[in-house]
Each structure stands twice: as C-alpha cells, then as structure tokens.
Design an enzyme around this catalytic site. Structure first.
Site, PDB file in Angstrom:
ATOM      1  N   GLU A   1      -9.687   7.409   3.879  1.00  0.00           N
ATOM      2  CA  GLU A   1     -10.633   6.511   4.536  1.00  0.00           C
ATOM      3  C   GLU A   1      -9.872   5.239   4.845  1.00  0.00           C
ATOM      4  O   GLU A   1      -8.871   4.924   4.193  1.00  0.00           O
ATOM      5  CB  GLU A   1     -11.809   6.206   3.603  1.00  0.00           C
ATOM      6  CG  GLU A   1     -11.600   5.046   2.604  1.00  0.00           C
ATOM      7  CD  GLU A   1     -10.506   5.292   1.567  1.00  0.00           C
ATOM      8  OE1 GLU A   1     -10.171   6.468   1.310  1.00  0.00           O
ATOM      9  OE2 GLU A   1      -9.967   4.304   1.030  1.00  0.00           O
TER      10      GLU A   1
ATOM     11  N   LYS B   1       0.809  -1.231   0.000  1.00  0.00           N
ATOM     12  CA  LYS B   1       0.000   0.000   0.000  1.00  0.00           C
ATOM     13  C   LYS B   1       0.837   1.274   0.000  1.00  0.00           C
ATOM     14  O   LYS B   1       0.428   2.296  -0.536  1.00  0.00           O
ATOM     15  CB  LYS B   1      -0.952   0.005   1.195  1.00  0.00           C
ATOM     16  CG  LYS B   1      -2.122  -0.949   1.000  1.00  0.00           C
ATOM     17  CD  LYS B   1      -3.236  -0.637   1.982  1.00  0.00           C
ATOM     18  CE  LYS B   1      -4.474  -1.452   1.665  1.00  0.00           C
ATOM     19  NZ  LYS B   1      -4.313  -2.890   2.027  1.00  0.00           N
TER      20      LYS B   1
ATOM     21  N   SER C   1       1.387  -9.894  -1.273  1.00  0.00           N
ATOM     22  CA  SER C   1       1.076  -8.472  -1.050  1.00  0.00           C
ATOM     23  C   SER C   1       1.470  -7.958   0.336  1.00  0.00           C
ATOM     24  O   SER C   1       1.756  -6.773   0.499  1.00  0.00           O
ATOM     25  CB  SER C   1      -0.412  -8.238  -1.283  1.00  0.00           C
ATOM     26  OG  SER C   1      -1.197  -9.081  -0.470  1.00  0.00           O
TER      27      SER C   1
HETATM   28  C1  PLP Z   1      -5.169  -3.861   1.593  1.00  0.00           C
HETATM   29  C2  PLP Z   1      -4.512  -5.139   1.266  1.00  0.00           C
HETATM   30  C3  PLP Z   1      -4.934  -5.945   0.173  1.00  0.00           C
HETATM   31  C4  PLP Z   1      -6.134  -5.614  -0.663  1.00  0.00           C
HETATM   32  O1  PLP Z   1      -6.054  -4.425  -1.384  1.00  0.00           O
HETATM   33  P1  PLP Z   1      -5.858  -4.385  -2.955  1.00  0.00           P
HETATM   34  O2  PLP Z   1      -6.139  -2.975  -3.311  1.00  0.00           O
HETATM   35  O3  PLP Z   1      -6.812  -5.345  -3.555  1.00  0.00           O
HETATM   36  O4  PLP Z   1      -4.461  -4.767  -3.220  1.00  0.00           O
HETATM   37  C5  PLP Z   1      -4.227  -7.090  -0.117  1.00  0.00           C
HETATM   38  N1  PLP Z   1      -3.178  -7.480   0.633  1.00  0.00           N
HETATM   39  C6  PLP Z   1      -2.742  -6.756   1.693  1.00  0.00           C
HETATM   40  C7  PLP Z   1      -1.576  -7.250   2.472  1.00  0.00           C
HETATM   41  C8  PLP Z   1      -3.397  -5.566   2.045  1.00  0.00           C
HETATM   42  O5  PLP Z   1      -2.971  -4.863   3.100  1.00  0.00           O
END
Ligand code: PLP
Length: 392
Positions: free
Chosen positions: A110, A88, A376
């Site tokens: 938000e 993020k 992610s």
């Molecule tokens: C917020 C988050 C997501 C989901 O958000 P996307 O916009 O779909 O990427 C996925 N993985 C992690 C670790 C997150 O913090």
C-alpha cells in the site's frame, strides 16, 4: 526490556487483530521470520545489498554550524543518502529477501504519498518480482511523480476508489488482495505498523540505523551513547530504527517528533499522542486519533509521510511508560527548520525530517550534550511543497 513478547505485544499495545481469512498468511510469517532473518545465507545477501545497493553505512555527520546555532554537539544520521533518498529501502530490501525465501512470487504494497510504493517497486525490479501497489485514487492525482516512478520501475499501480480514496482505503485493498492470493503473495508493509509480526520485523530491518550510530559515535566521540536521539514519527519506522539499540539505555533520551499540523487543537494535525486514545488500527492495538464512537479522524500534516492517524505499537508503549518524549511540531516550524538546515549545512531535508530538526528548539539540553538527529530523507521529493510555502 522493550521487546515484543510472545503474543506480539509491547506492554498494552500490539497484537494481531485480523480477519480470520488472513490468519494463515500472518502465521506463516510469524513462524518463519526470525529463523530466516538469522540464517547466514539471508544475512550475507542482506548485508551485501545494504552496502553495495543502498550505500550503507550512511555517514554520521557532525553538523558544526547547526551545532553552533543550537549550543550542543549535533550529529546527523544521513539516511537521506540511502538509495531512493530515504530510510524506507532498508525495510523493503529486508522484506523482499524474506519473501523470496518463503517462496513468494508476487509482492503487494500500500502507499500513501508514494514513497513506500517507490521503495517497494525498486526492490521488486532488483529481484525480478511482480509488483502491485495499491494507492488511493486521490493520492494518485496528488502524487503524480511517484506514480510515474513506480511505473518506470515496472510496478502496477492500482487505484483504491472506496471511502476517502487515500491511504486507509489503499490498505484495505491490499489486505483484500492478500486474502485472495495467500500462497504466492507477500505483503510488504512500510512502517512499524500492522499486525504482529510486522512492527517488530520492520523495526529489526531498520535497527541497522542505531547499530551504525553506536560504532560511529564510538569512533568520533569515544562513546556509544549520545545524550539524546531525535527522530520524526509517522508510523514510526525511522524512529524505531534510530532508537532500537537505545531502548534499554535509560541515559539516552528518545525524542519523537510528531506532526502538529496547523496546531494540535486546530482540527488539522497528526499529533497522535497528544490527541489519540487506545484502539485498533490496521491490525494492531495502538494509540490513534478517533471520534468517541471509534471512527478514525482524518489527519493533516504538511509532510505526506507524517500524515497518519496512528503510531506503531512500540511507540504507543514508549509513550505510555514515559520512555519516549513526544513533541508536536507544527507545519510552519518544520518548514523553517528545513530552511535552517539548508542554509547552515547545505542539506535540503525531507519535510518529515525537518520536524525532527525543529525539536532542537523545543527541548532543553546542556552545553556539550551530544545529540543525534535522524535525517530520514532528502528534500527533493518536497520541492513543490517548499515552493508553495515560499518562506525562504
Ligand atoms: C515515510 C517517511 C517518514 C515516515 O515514516 P516512518 O515510518 O515514521 O519513518 C519519515 N521520513 C521520510 C523521509 C519518509 O519518507
């Protein structure tokens, strides 16, 4: 070509469905984001911060034991190693540099579970900018550690007390605050959602993920293109970043893992493409879970980041034209995949990312196929959930 058009559409999806009073804010952004992002001054500061602050490039790691288990060559793109523990921050760094160049003094955002709020509070501290994060009152109680993180970083956390007191209500509050302070405030949206130009802008900031995968895979395998890229989809920003430079390379399969929750037809899921229909959500036309008379259906997922009733318009388009393969991964299977990675590779993944890992069990591939899974985020924030689940 899968790119946003002049009017902000990806095929049938996208656009800017906003109240009249937000029009000047959105116009200012739309007219300026591309030229600011292309300027050498912006690029220099952005690249420096990605390298020295975020810790990029993140490794592309060949997971040998996971590969052996699944019978393919599996690489993990380690976004979990970014500062703050997830992808993020790539977006919040980009947007705050943009806000500075637009002469903004205040940042609003938000947040649902608090991950985007923390990433925003982080870059506001870095840039010495005032930060207000809107968060549903219910979420404030459920996500105490992230609320405290934001406060430690100097942000103000404002409870949204209307409706279900969750993410959608926090989004409404943030929109209202933006209407009231259009001149000096920038609104940092956390995924590839919202009115044009947000979805494309956020995707561009996250596209560094696939930009790096290309040269890293070239170094390791002598080819830029894997056979498949797998990513989880909440709003879809980490997936858009991992897919971006492969949109127009048809031989690369793009596989999106949505949250199947307790089962697609259990009434407790966030499997948007399986259950959704076209409609307007948070300022853009997309696919969302809604009742016949257009009321948004409350989603459910064990992972807070995937607990969203829609998907970004680019994903609605990838689904619509069949370019993306969308799978629904259930809570239980994601948790097991999270434990599998922990045991095989010594990496505890975010539960969001564990959904992408379970997709390895759902797709067919050939023996030596090269598959990149976008990891992610890291699992530290999910320890409570792992403990409550207990199946390890
Ligand atoms: C917020 C988050 C997501 C989901 O958000 P996307 O916009 O779909 O990427 C996925 N993985 C992690 C670790 C997150 O913090």
């Amino acid at each position: 070509m899968i790119r946003v058009d002049e009017k902000g559409f990806y095929g049938k999806f996208g656009g800017a469905y906003i109240p009249e009073m937000l029009h000047p804010n959105i116009e200012e952004l739309r007219e300026n984001y591309e030229s600011i992002m292309a300027s050498p001054d912006f690029q220099q500061e952005f690249q420096m911060l990605l390298k020295d602050y975020v810790g990029r490039p993140t490794p592309l790691y060949y997971a040998s034991r996971l590969s052996e288990r699944h019978g393919a060559k599996i690489y993990l793109k380690r976004e979990d190693l970014c500062h703050t523990g997830a992808h993020k921050v790539n977006n919040t760094i980009g947007q705050i540099l943009l806000a500075k160049r637009l002469g903004k003094k205040r940042i609003i955002a938000e947040t649902g579970a608090g991950q985007h709020g923390v990433a925003t509070a982080t870059v506001c501290a870095l840039m010495g900018m005032e930060c207000t994060v809107y968060m549903g009152e219910l979420d404030i109680h459920r996500q105490r550690p992230n609320v405290e993180r934001m406060k430690i970083l100097g942000a103000k956390v404002v409870p949204a007390t209307s409706g279900s007191k969750t993410l959608k209500d926090a989004t409404n509050e943030a929109m209202r605050a933006w209407i009231n302070n259009p001149v000096d405030t920038h609104y940092i949206i956390g995924s590839v959602v919202g009115p044009h130009p947000y979805p494309e802008m956020v995707a561009l900031f996250q596209s560094v993920i696939s930009e790096e995968i290309k040269w890293q895979l070239q170094e390791k395998e002598g080819r830029e293109n894997p056979d498949a890229v797998i990513a989880c989809v909440g709003g879809g920003s980490n997936a858009a970043g991992a897919f971006y430079h492969y949109y127009d390379v048809p031989e690369v399969r793009l596989i999106a893992a949505e949250a199947g929750g307790l089962g697609v037809h259990s009434g407790k899921s966030a499997a948007t493409t399986a259950l959704g229909t076209p409609g307007i959500l948070h300022g853009s036309k997309t696919i969302l879970m809604q009742t016949e008379d257009g009321q948004v259906i409350e989603p459910h997922s064990i992972s807070a980041g995937l607990d969203y009733p829609g998907i970004g318009p680019v994903h609605a388009h990838l689904f619509d034209i069949g370019r993306g393969e969308f799978l629904a991964v259930e809570d239980e299977d994601a948790m097991k995949a999270g434990i599998e990675l922990s045991r095989l590779e010594g990496i505890i993944p975010a539960i969001e990312s564990a959904h992408a890992l379970h997709a390895l069990n759902m797709i067919e591939f050939k023996k030596d196929d090269i598959i990149v899974v976008n990891l992610s985020g890291r699992g530290d924030k999910d320890l409570e959930t792992y403990i409550k689940w207990g199946g390890y």
